[in-house]
Design a protein around this motif. Structure first.
Motif, PDB file in Angstrom:
ATOM      1  N   LYS A 125       0.815  -1.216   0.000  1.00 37.44           N
ATOM      2  CA  LYS A 125       0.000   0.000   0.000  1.00 37.44           C
ATOM      3  C   LYS A 125       0.851   1.269   0.000  1.00 37.44           C
ATOM      4  N   ILE A 126       2.125   1.135  -0.264  1.00 45.50           N
ATOM      5  CA  ILE A 126       3.026   2.286  -0.171  1.00 45.50           C
ATOM      6  C   ILE A 126       2.613   3.387  -1.147  1.00 45.50           C
ATOM      7  N   THR A 127       2.417   3.013  -2.400  1.00 44.48           N
ATOM      8  CA  THR A 127       2.142   4.020  -3.428  1.00 44.48           C
ATOM      9  C   THR A 127       0.784   4.673  -3.230  1.00 44.48           C
ATOM     10  N   ILE A 128      -0.230   3.901  -2.905  1.00 41.92           N
ATOM     11  CA  ILE A 128      -1.567   4.485  -2.729  1.00 41.92           C
ATOM     12  C   ILE A 128      -1.575   5.431  -1.534  1.00 41.92           C
ATOM     13  N   LYS A 129      -0.839   5.098  -0.481  1.00 42.46           N
ATOM     14  CA  LYS A 129      -0.769   5.987   0.676  1.00 42.46           C
ATOM     15  C   LYS A 129      -0.034   7.277   0.325  1.00 42.46           C
ATOM     16  N   GLN A 130       1.038   7.167  -0.465  1.00 46.17           N
ATOM     17  CA  GLN A 130       1.750   8.372  -0.904  1.00 46.17           C
ATOM     18  C   GLN A 130       0.849   9.242  -1.767  1.00 46.17           C
ATOM     19  N   GLU A 132      -2.442   9.375  -1.821  1.00 41.02           N
ATOM     20  CA  GLU A 132      -3.500   9.980  -1.017  1.00 41.02           C
ATOM     21  C   GLU A 132      -2.964  11.086  -0.110  1.00 41.02           C
ATOM     22  N   SER A 133      -1.799  10.869   0.498  1.00 39.58           N
ATOM     23  CA  SER A 133      -1.267  11.882   1.419  1.00 39.58           C
ATOM     24  C   SER A 133      -0.800  13.136   0.679  1.00 39.58           C
ATOM     25  N   TYR A 153      -7.741  -1.227  -4.123  1.00 37.49           N
ATOM     26  CA  TYR A 153      -7.269  -1.020  -2.754  1.00 37.49           C
ATOM     27  C   TYR A 153      -8.417  -1.009  -1.745  1.00 37.49           C
ATOM     28  N   ASP A 157      -8.743  -3.604   1.362  1.00 38.23           N
ATOM     29  CA  ASP A 157      -8.970  -3.166   2.746  1.00 38.23           C
ATOM     30  C   ASP A 157     -10.143  -3.920   3.370  1.00 38.23           C
TER      31      ASP A 157
END
Length: 180
Positions: A125-130, A132-133, A153, A157
Motif C-alpha cells: 500500500k506504499i504508493t496508494i498511501k503516498q 492519497e497523502s 485497494y 482493505d
C-alpha cells in the motif's frame, strides 16, 4: 532599454503630443501584459511537464506494487494448496483411525501444526498511501484507471478486515481450543 523608453515618454510629453503619448502608454501596457502571458504559459508548460513526470513515477510504483501483490498471491495460493492437502490428510486420519501409533500421532501433529498458521494476503500500500497523502490523484488522467486502482485497494482493505475478524472468531476462538 529603460532609459530609451523614458526618453521617448519625456519627449512626447514636452512636445505636447498627448495622443501619441497615450498610444505609447497603451502599447507599453500591452507589451507588459503579453510578457506576463508568455511567462504564465511557460510556467504552465513547466508545471505540466513536472506533473507528467510525477504521474509516470506513480504509475511505475503502482505497477511495482501490483507485481509484488501478484507474486505474494501466487505464493499464498501454493501455500493454501498445501494447507488443503494437509487438512485432507487430517480428515482422513480422523475418519479412518480410532487409535494412532506414536509415528502416526507425530505425523498428525506435524499436519496439525501446519494448519495452525494463518495464511492471508496483505497488499502493498506504499504508493496508494503516498498518492492519497500528497493529494495527487489528479495526476492520473485516466478516470477508468484511477477508479480501478481505488477499487482494488478498497476491496483489499475490506478483505483484510474480514480476514482479521474471521481469524479471530474462528481460528483463535474455536478451531485451536476445540481441536487441540
Amino acid at each position: 532599454m529603460l532609459r530609451f523608453f523614458r526618453q521617448i515618454r519625456q519627449r512626447l510629453l514636452t512636445d505636447n503630443k498627448f495622443s501619441k503619448y497615450l498610444l505609447y502608454a497603451v502599447g507599453e501596457i500591452l507589451l507588459v501584459v503579453i510578457g506576463i502571458l508568455i511567462a504564465l504559459w511557460i510556467n504552465s508548460l513547466n508545471q505540466n511537464y513536472r506533473n507528467n513526470e510525477l504521474a509516470k513515477i506513480y504509475l511505475n510504483d503502482f505497477k511495482r506494487d501490483l507485481v509484488a501483490d501478484t507474486t505474494t498471491l501466487n505464493s499464498r495460493i501454493l501455500a493454501n494448496e498445501r494447507f488443503i492437502k494437509q487438512i485432507d490428510t487430517i480428515v482422513y486420519i480422523l475418519a479412518t483411525k480410532i487409535e494412532l501409533s506414536d509415528k502416526e500421532l507425530l505425523h498428525f501433529m506435524e499436519k496439525h501444526n501446519a494448519i495452525m498458521r494463518e495464511s492471508y494476503f496483505i497488499p502493498e500500500k506504499i504508493t496508494i498511501k503516498q498518492l492519497e497523502s500528497s493529494n495527487g490523484s489528479h495526476l492520473i488522467s485516466s478516470k477508468e484507471l484511477k477508479d480501478l486502482l481505488f477499487q482494488y485497494y478498497t476491496m483489499n482493505d475490506r478483505y483484510e478486515q474480514n480476514v482479521e475478524k474471521s481469524v479471530q472468531l474462528y481460528q483463535h476462538n474455536f478451531f485451536n481450543r476445540d481441536f487441540i
